[in-house]
Design a protein around this motif. Structure first.
Motif, mmCIF file in Angstrom:
data_model
loop_
_atom_site.group_PDB
_atom_site.id
_atom_site.type_symbol
_atom_site.label_atom_id
_atom_site.label_comp_id
_atom_site.label_asym_id
_atom_site.label_seq_id
_atom_site.Cartn_x
_atom_site.Cartn_y
_atom_site.Cartn_z
ATOM 1 N N PHE A 61 0.976 -0.934 0.213
ATOM 2 C CA PHE A 61 -0.043 0.057 0.046
ATOM 3 C C PHE A 61 1.096 1.268 0.067
ATOM 4 O O PHE A 61 1.702 1.347 0.980
ATOM 5 N N LYS A 62 0.998 1.980 -1.021
ATOM 6 C CA LYS A 62 1.972 3.086 -1.093
ATOM 7 C C LYS A 62 1.143 4.350 -1.497
ATOM 8 O O LYS A 62 0.142 4.410 -1.914
ATOM 9 N N ARG A 63 1.897 5.554 -1.191
ATOM 10 C CA ARG A 63 1.606 7.002 -1.361
ATOM 11 C C ARG A 63 2.773 7.586 -2.444
ATOM 12 O O ARG A 63 3.770 7.313 -2.309
ATOM 13 N N ALA A 64 2.011 7.929 -3.424
ATOM 14 C CA ALA A 64 3.204 8.674 -4.718
ATOM 15 C C ALA A 64 3.203 10.137 -3.983
ATOM 16 O O ALA A 64 3.008 10.792 -3.096
ATOM 17 N N ALA A 65 4.478 10.521 -4.597
ATOM 18 C CA ALA A 65 4.764 11.953 -4.193
ATOM 19 C C ALA A 65 3.605 12.888 -4.327
ATOM 20 O O ALA A 65 3.778 13.913 -3.792
ATOM 21 N N ASN A 66 2.855 12.562 -5.352
ATOM 22 C CA ASN A 66 1.624 13.615 -5.250
ATOM 23 C C ASN A 66 0.648 13.265 -4.744
ATOM 24 O O ASN A 66 -0.561 13.864 -4.871
ATOM 25 N N ASP A 67 0.663 12.463 -3.526
ATOM 26 C CA ASP A 67 -0.049 11.996 -2.643
ATOM 27 C C ASP A 67 -1.231 11.137 -2.838
ATOM 28 O O ASP A 67 -2.286 10.969 -2.321
ATOM 29 N N THR A 68 -0.962 10.435 -4.125
ATOM 30 C CA THR A 68 -1.992 9.581 -4.709
ATOM 31 C C THR A 68 -1.920 8.374 -4.020
ATOM 32 O O THR A 68 -0.563 7.969 -3.961
ATOM 33 N N LEU A 69 -2.989 7.615 -3.514
ATOM 34 C CA LEU A 69 -2.711 6.296 -2.874
ATOM 35 C C LEU A 69 -2.907 5.213 -3.830
ATOM 36 O O LEU A 69 -3.768 5.273 -4.794
ATOM 37 N N PHE A 70 -2.130 4.116 -3.606
ATOM 38 C CA PHE A 70 -2.357 2.864 -4.698
ATOM 39 C C PHE A 70 -1.892 1.714 -3.950
ATOM 40 O O PHE A 70 -1.085 1.719 -2.957
ATOM 41 N N ILE A 71 -2.138 0.665 -4.249
ATOM 42 C CA ILE A 71 -1.971 -0.916 -4.300
ATOM 43 C C ILE A 71 -1.152 -1.248 -5.289
ATOM 44 O O ILE A 71 -1.775 -1.411 -6.377
ATOM 45 N N GLN A 72 -0.143 -1.862 -4.843
ATOM 46 C CA GLN A 72 0.849 -2.560 -6.065
ATOM 47 C C GLN A 72 0.836 -4.025 -5.632
ATOM 48 O O GLN A 72 1.215 -4.273 -4.570
ATOM 49 N N ILE A 73 0.648 -4.798 -6.551
ATOM 50 C CA ILE A 73 0.383 -6.454 -6.067
ATOM 51 C C ILE A 73 1.742 -6.916 -7.105
ATOM 52 O O ILE A 73 1.631 -6.363 -8.419
ATOM 53 N N THR A 74 2.743 -7.495 -6.563
ATOM 54 C CA THR A 74 3.899 -7.913 -7.328
ATOM 55 C C THR A 74 3.893 -9.482 -7.323
ATOM 56 O O THR A 74 3.985 -10.066 -6.173
ATOM 57 N N ARG A 75 4.205 -10.081 -8.292
ATOM 58 C CA ARG A 75 4.657 -11.461 -8.425
ATOM 59 C C ARG A 75 5.906 -11.636 -8.857
ATOM 60 O O ARG A 75 6.277 -11.041 -9.881
ATOM 61 N N SER A 76 6.842 -12.214 -8.080
ATOM 62 C CA SER A 76 8.226 -12.601 -8.341
ATOM 63 C C SER A 76 8.429 -13.948 -8.630
ATOM 64 O O SER A 76 8.397 -14.659 -7.783
#
Length: 180
Positions: free
Chosen positions: A22-37
């Motif tokens: 769960f992240k916040r971008a520098a422009n204050d936009t929130l987002f969820i990043q799902i990564t499969r490695s």
């Protein structure tokens, strides 16, 4: 675009590793990043990402909630066991020992300070369960009394504590003061 992790979870199953951030971008936009490695035969990793932006988070949460509800009530389906799966965090703890479940079963008064704080915080971060995070905070501040005097800014100096978690702690402390 610079990104700030607010909360993370990770789990592995064999050569596949999953990261939920769960992240916040520098422009204050929130987002969820799902990564499969995926670990390849030659040892390198191939990563695939899915990003769900702030405006779509309620739909993602609603969809996941519905999916989990249906999966929990799927009659006649045997539980699926994933060989070599590595479960971390609270999911690795036996259900009967998890703070939230203990509170529901036994009442709040039987929980340790760290368990109550863990319920309030909600999640840990990559490599640290929410209970470990709560224990680390209480140790750093010398217990609940010291934690109750900590500012949001000071709390945010700790890995795993961002604006959301620091304000939850501050709000809980203020509610307790108003009761007292």
């Amino acid at each position: 675009m610079e990104r700030f992790n607010m909360a993370s979870e990770a789990f592995s199953a064999g050569r596949k590793h999953y990261f939920l951030d769960f992240k916040r971008a520098a422009n204050d936009t929130l987002f969820i990043q799902i990564t499969r490695s995926d670990r390849q035969a030659d040892g390198r990793f191939v990563r695939n990402h899915v990003i769900v932006f702030e405006e779509d988070l309620p739909l993602l949460i609603q969809g996941l909630s519905s999916l989990c509800h249906h999966a929990a009530h799927a009659d006649g389906l045997p539980p699926k066991v994933v060989p070599n799966a590595v479960v971390r965090g609270m999911a690795a703890m036996p259900v009967e020992k998890r703070p939230r479940e203990r509170l529901l079963r036994e009442g709040a008064s039987v929980l340790a300070d760290a368990e109550l704080l863990a319920i309030l915080l909600g999640s840990g971060s990559a490599g640290e369960s929410v209970l470990e995070l709560a224990e680390r905070l209480l140790k750093a501040f010398g217990g609940l009394d010291g934690l109750s005097r900590a500012s949001c800014e000071r709390l945010q100096l700790f890995d795993g504590i961002g604006e959301a978690k620091s304000t939850m702690v501050a709000a809980a402390v203020e509610l307790a003061r108003r009761l007292g």
